[in-house]
Design a protein around this motif. Structure first.
Motif, PDB file in Angstrom:
ATOM      1  N   ALA A  19      36.090  34.538  26.848  1.00  0.00           N
ATOM      2  CA  ALA A  19      36.346  35.974  26.985  1.00  0.00           C
ATOM      3  C   ALA A  19      36.312  36.402  28.443  1.00  0.00           C
ATOM      4  CB  ALA A  19      35.321  36.757  26.170  1.00  0.00           C
ATOM      5  N   MET A  20      35.360  35.872  29.203  1.00  0.00           N
ATOM      6  CA  MET A  20      35.243  36.235  30.609  1.00  0.00           C
ATOM      7  C   MET A  20      36.457  35.765  31.402  1.00  0.00           C
ATOM      8  SD  MET A  20      32.249  35.202  33.329  1.00  0.00           S
ATOM      9  CE  MET A  20      31.018  35.455  32.060  1.00  0.00           C
ATOM     10  N   GLU A  21      36.869  34.529  31.155  1.00  0.00           N
ATOM     11  CA  GLU A  21      38.029  34.021  31.886  1.00  0.00           C
ATOM     12  C   GLU A  21      39.294  34.788  31.507  1.00  0.00           C
ATOM     13  OE1 GLU A  21      40.478  29.870  32.683  1.00  0.00           O
ATOM     14  OE2 GLU A  21      38.455  29.810  31.869  1.00  0.00           O
ATOM     15  N   THR A  22      39.421  35.141  30.234  1.00  0.00           N
ATOM     16  CA  THR A  22      40.581  35.925  29.797  1.00  0.00           C
ATOM     17  C   THR A  22      40.639  37.259  30.532  1.00  0.00           C
ATOM     18  OG1 THR A  22      40.572  34.894  27.610  1.00  0.00           O
ATOM     19  CG2 THR A  22      41.693  37.014  27.821  1.00  0.00           C
ATOM     20  N   GLU A  23      39.501  37.906  30.683  1.00  0.00           N
ATOM     21  CA  GLU A  23      39.455  39.179  31.410  1.00  0.00           C
ATOM     22  C   GLU A  23      39.830  38.996  32.873  1.00  0.00           C
ATOM     23  OE1 GLU A  23      36.454  42.156  30.940  1.00  0.00           O
ATOM     24  OE2 GLU A  23      35.730  41.232  29.097  1.00  0.00           O
ATOM     25  N   LEU A  24      39.325  37.943  33.480  1.00  0.00           N
ATOM     26  CA  LEU A  24      39.643  37.701  34.895  1.00  0.00           C
ATOM     27  C   LEU A  24      41.148  37.516  35.088  1.00  0.00           C
ATOM     28  CD1 LEU A  24      36.745  35.261  35.849  1.00  0.00           C
ATOM     29  CD2 LEU A  24      37.081  37.568  36.754  1.00  0.00           C
ATOM     30  N   LEU A  25      41.773  36.784  34.168  1.00  0.00           N
ATOM     31  CA  LEU A  25      43.204  36.508  34.288  1.00  0.00           C
ATOM     32  C   LEU A  25      44.057  37.723  33.921  1.00  0.00           C
ATOM     33  CD1 LEU A  25      43.228  32.940  32.669  1.00  0.00           C
ATOM     34  CD2 LEU A  25      43.614  33.451  35.077  1.00  0.00           C
ATOM     35  N   ARG A  26      43.656  38.421  32.853  1.00  0.00           N
ATOM     36  CA  ARG A  26      44.487  39.501  32.325  1.00  0.00           C
ATOM     37  C   ARG A  26      44.222  40.841  33.019  1.00  0.00           C
ATOM     38  NH1 ARG A  26      42.552  40.569  26.744  1.00  0.00           N
ATOM     39  NH2 ARG A  26      41.014  41.769  27.943  1.00  0.00           N
ATOM     40  N   ASP A  27      42.946  41.222  33.130  1.00  0.00           N
ATOM     41  CA  ASP A  27      42.600  42.554  33.599  1.00  0.00           C
ATOM     42  C   ASP A  27      42.376  42.632  35.104  1.00  0.00           C
ATOM     43  OD1 ASP A  27      42.698  43.215  30.923  1.00  0.00           O
ATOM     44  OD2 ASP A  27      40.532  43.070  30.628  1.00  0.00           O
ATOM     45  N   TYR A  28      41.856  41.549  35.683  1.00  0.00           N
ATOM     46  CA  TYR A  28      41.560  41.546  37.115  1.00  0.00           C
ATOM     47  C   TYR A  28      42.652  40.841  37.919  1.00  0.00           C
ATOM     48  CZ  TYR A  28      36.945  43.381  36.037  1.00  0.00           C
ATOM     49  OH  TYR A  28      35.904  44.179  35.602  1.00  0.00           O
ATOM     50  N   ARG A  29      43.615  40.294  37.207  1.00  0.00           N
ATOM     51  CA  ARG A  29      44.802  39.691  37.805  1.00  0.00           C
ATOM     52  C   ARG A  29      44.489  38.517  38.736  1.00  0.00           C
ATOM     53  NH1 ARG A  29      49.162  42.975  36.558  1.00  0.00           N
ATOM     54  NH2 ARG A  29      50.345  41.104  37.076  1.00  0.00           N
ATOM     55  N   PHE A  30      43.422  37.796  38.417  1.00  0.00           N
ATOM     56  CA  PHE A  30      43.227  36.507  39.067  1.00  0.00           C
ATOM     57  C   PHE A  30      44.292  35.556  38.531  1.00  0.00           C
ATOM     58  CE2 PHE A  30      39.075  38.216  39.971  1.00  0.00           C
ATOM     59  CZ  PHE A  30      38.674  37.580  41.139  1.00  0.00           C
ATOM     60  N   GLY A  31      44.732  34.626  39.361  1.00  0.00           N
ATOM     61  CA  GLY A  31      45.663  33.604  38.917  1.00  0.00           C
ATOM     62  C   GLY A  31      44.919  32.333  38.522  1.00  0.00           C
ATOM     63  N   GLU A  32      45.520  31.552  37.636  1.00  0.00           N
ATOM     64  CA  GLU A  32      44.892  30.301  37.208  1.00  0.00           C
ATOM     65  C   GLU A  32      44.684  29.359  38.386  1.00  0.00           C
ATOM     66  OE1 GLU A  32      45.522  26.805  33.824  1.00  0.00           O
ATOM     67  OE2 GLU A  32      47.000  28.401  34.062  1.00  0.00           O
ATOM     68  N   GLN A  33      45.688  29.279  39.265  1.00  0.00           N
ATOM     69  CA  GLN A  33      45.545  28.423  40.436  1.00  0.00           C
ATOM     70  C   GLN A  33      44.451  28.942  41.358  1.00  0.00           C
ATOM     71  OE1 GLN A  33      49.153  27.702  42.587  1.00  0.00           O
ATOM     72  NE2 GLN A  33      48.179  26.405  44.104  1.00  0.00           N
ATOM     73  N   GLN A  34      44.349  30.263  41.477  1.00  0.00           N
ATOM     74  CA  GLN A  34      43.328  30.868  42.326  1.00  0.00           C
ATOM     75  C   GLN A  34      41.929  30.505  41.820  1.00  0.00           C
ATOM     76  OE1 GLN A  34      43.415  35.128  42.205  1.00  0.00           O
ATOM     77  NE2 GLN A  34      42.213  35.377  44.079  1.00  0.00           N
ATOM     78  N   LEU A  35      41.701  30.644  40.521  1.00  0.00           N
ATOM     79  CA  LEU A  35      40.393  30.302  39.961  1.00  0.00           C
ATOM     80  C   LEU A  35      40.085  28.826  40.147  1.00  0.00           C
ATOM     81  CD1 LEU A  35      40.322  32.332  36.605  1.00  0.00           C
ATOM     82  CD2 LEU A  35      39.236  32.903  38.786  1.00  0.00           C
ATOM     83  N   THR A  36      41.092  27.985  39.935  1.00  0.00           N
ATOM     84  CA  THR A  36      40.896  26.542  40.098  1.00  0.00           C
ATOM     85  C   THR A  36      40.499  26.208  41.531  1.00  0.00           C
ATOM     86  OG1 THR A  36      42.484  26.054  38.338  1.00  0.00           O
ATOM     87  CG2 THR A  36      42.024  24.288  39.910  1.00  0.00           C
ATOM     88  N   GLU A  37      41.161  26.822  42.485  1.00  0.00           N
ATOM     89  CA  GLU A  37      40.848  26.564  43.888  1.00  0.00           C
ATOM     90  C   GLU A  37      39.453  27.055  44.260  1.00  0.00           C
ATOM     91  OE1 GLU A  37      42.132  24.958  46.400  1.00  0.00           O
ATOM     92  OE2 GLU A  37      43.840  24.238  45.265  1.00  0.00           O
ATOM     93  N   ILE A  38      39.101  28.264  43.808  1.00  0.00           N
ATOM     94  CA  ILE A  38      37.778  28.812  44.111  1.00  0.00           C
ATOM     95  C   ILE A  38      36.692  27.890  43.573  1.00  0.00           C
ATOM     96  CG2 ILE A  38      36.173  30.687  43.583  1.00  0.00           C
ATOM     97  CD1 ILE A  38      38.578  32.595  43.597  1.00  0.00           C
ATOM     98  N   LEU A  39      36.851  27.478  42.318  1.00  0.00           N
ATOM     99  CA  LEU A  39      35.824  26.659  41.679  1.00  0.00           C
ATOM    100  C   LEU A  39      35.825  25.235  42.219  1.00  0.00           C
ATOM    101  CD1 LEU A  39      36.238  27.999  38.036  1.00  0.00           C
ATOM    102  CD2 LEU A  39      34.382  28.507  39.644  1.00  0.00           C
ATOM    103  N   GLY A  40      37.013  24.671  42.457  1.00  0.00           N
ATOM    104  CA  GLY A  40      37.077  23.316  43.011  1.00  0.00           C
ATOM    105  C   GLY A  40      36.449  23.230  44.388  1.00  0.00           C
ATOM    106  N   HIS A  41      36.708  24.241  45.212  1.00  0.00           N
ATOM    107  CA  HIS A  41      36.110  24.283  46.550  1.00  0.00           C
ATOM    108  C   HIS A  41      34.592  24.417  46.458  1.00  0.00           C
ATOM    109  CE1 HIS A  41      34.643  26.561  50.110  1.00  0.00           C
ATOM    110  NE2 HIS A  41      35.342  25.641  50.749  1.00  0.00           N
ATOM    111  N   ALA A  42      34.115  25.324  45.599  1.00  0.00           N
ATOM    112  CA  ALA A  42      32.670  25.530  45.474  1.00  0.00           C
ATOM    113  C   ALA A  42      31.977  24.271  44.956  1.00  0.00           C
ATOM    114  CB  ALA A  42      32.392  26.719  44.560  1.00  0.00           C
ATOM    115  N   CYS A  43      32.608  23.566  44.019  1.00  0.00           N
ATOM    116  CA  CYS A  43      32.038  22.312  43.521  1.00  0.00           C
ATOM    117  C   CYS A  43      31.939  21.277  44.630  1.00  0.00           C
ATOM    118  CB  CYS A  43      32.878  21.769  42.368  1.00  0.00           C
ATOM    119  SG  CYS A  43      32.735  22.684  40.826  1.00  0.00           S
ATOM    120  N   ALA A  44      32.986  21.166  45.435  1.00  0.00           N
ATOM    121  CA  ALA A  44      32.975  20.193  46.536  1.00  0.00           C
ATOM    122  C   ALA A  44      31.873  20.520  47.538  1.00  0.00           C
ATOM    123  CB  ALA A  44      34.334  20.167  47.220  1.00  0.00           C
TER     124      ALA A  44
END
Length: 234
Positions: free
Chosen positions: A13-38
């Motif tokens: 539900a949270m990810e759906t809101e980020l993508l739909r309502d807050y207009r985050f992109g899937e690639q954007q989320l992947t990059e943010i999380l991949g960078h933070a993990c590294a």
């Protein structure tokens, strides 16, 4: 940590809101999380502390979202002067997965054609493993090859494992230690309920959630230090 564990359903539900309502992109989320993990991996396993001559890391990626984040993480680790190798046995046809695969290849990150079943070969070749195989979206009851064999092999290694979001083989909503036993867990956005069973070093990756999302889901996130994109959880 107890104050902001959340379920698989809440994660979706949270990810759906980020993508739909807050207009985050899937690639954007992947990059943010991949960078933070590294970055969290560099904190847990600094270059100067690695025991082998080369700073080798094996990144094992599944076909779904966790694997995609693993590919982004591998690319960032390469920028941070680690030497990642990727094992990505069931490649997704999704364009984002394909884009990240090309980016890794163009950065001279090698891809294994198979995972050695003799675990000592893995222990000898790498300093650590990044587990990006199975995420909360995986239905464990429907798990098939090659991932059953991959988990069996990874359970036998002696080098440390860092798992992204949840340890592969764990049910995100249950306190269980089935599956892998990582030394490090890097939760994405907020820890899942299964993190109650985890006793190793625990990081939270992804410092980007809008305040209204945090309030709605009562996340009670920890205080991040300075400009850090991750926090260590006690």
């Amino acid at each position: 940590m107890m104050g902001f564990l959340y379920s698989k359903e809440e994660a979706v539900a949270m990810e759906t809101e980020l993508l739909r309502d807050y207009r985050f992109g899937e690639q954007q989320l992947t990059e943010i999380l991949g960078h933070a993990c590294a970055v969290a991996i560099t904190k847990a396993f600094p270059l100067g502390t690695l025991v082998k001559r080369q700073p080798t890391v094996l990144v094992v990626c599944g076909p779904d979202q966790n694997g995609c984040i693993g590919l982004a993480c591998a690319r960032h680790l390469r920028v941070f002067e680690y030497m990642p190798t990727v094992f990505y046995p069931k490649r997704s046809a999704h364009s984002l997965h394909q884009d990240l695969t090309v980016q890794c290849e163009r950065m001279d990150i090698p891809f294994l054609s198979y995972l050695p079943t003799e675990v000592q070969l893995i222990n000898d070749a790498y300093n650590l493993i990044v587990d990006a195989v199975l995420g909360p979206e995986t239905e464990l009851g429907a798990l098939q090859e090659p991932f059953i064999s991959i988990l069996l092999t990874l359970r036998g290694v002696k080098i440390p494992i860092a798992s992204l979001d949840i340890p592969s083989g764990w049910d995100p909503d249950e306190t269980s230690t089935d599956g892998l036993s990582p030394a490090v867990l890097i939760s994405l956005m907020a820890p899942k309920k299964c993190a109650l069973s985890f006793t190793g070093t625990h990081f939270l990756a992804g410092r980007f959630l809008p305040y209204d999302i945090q309030k709605k889901y009562d996340l009670n996130l920890p205080k991040f230090s300075s400009t850090d994109c991750f926090a260590e959880l006690q």
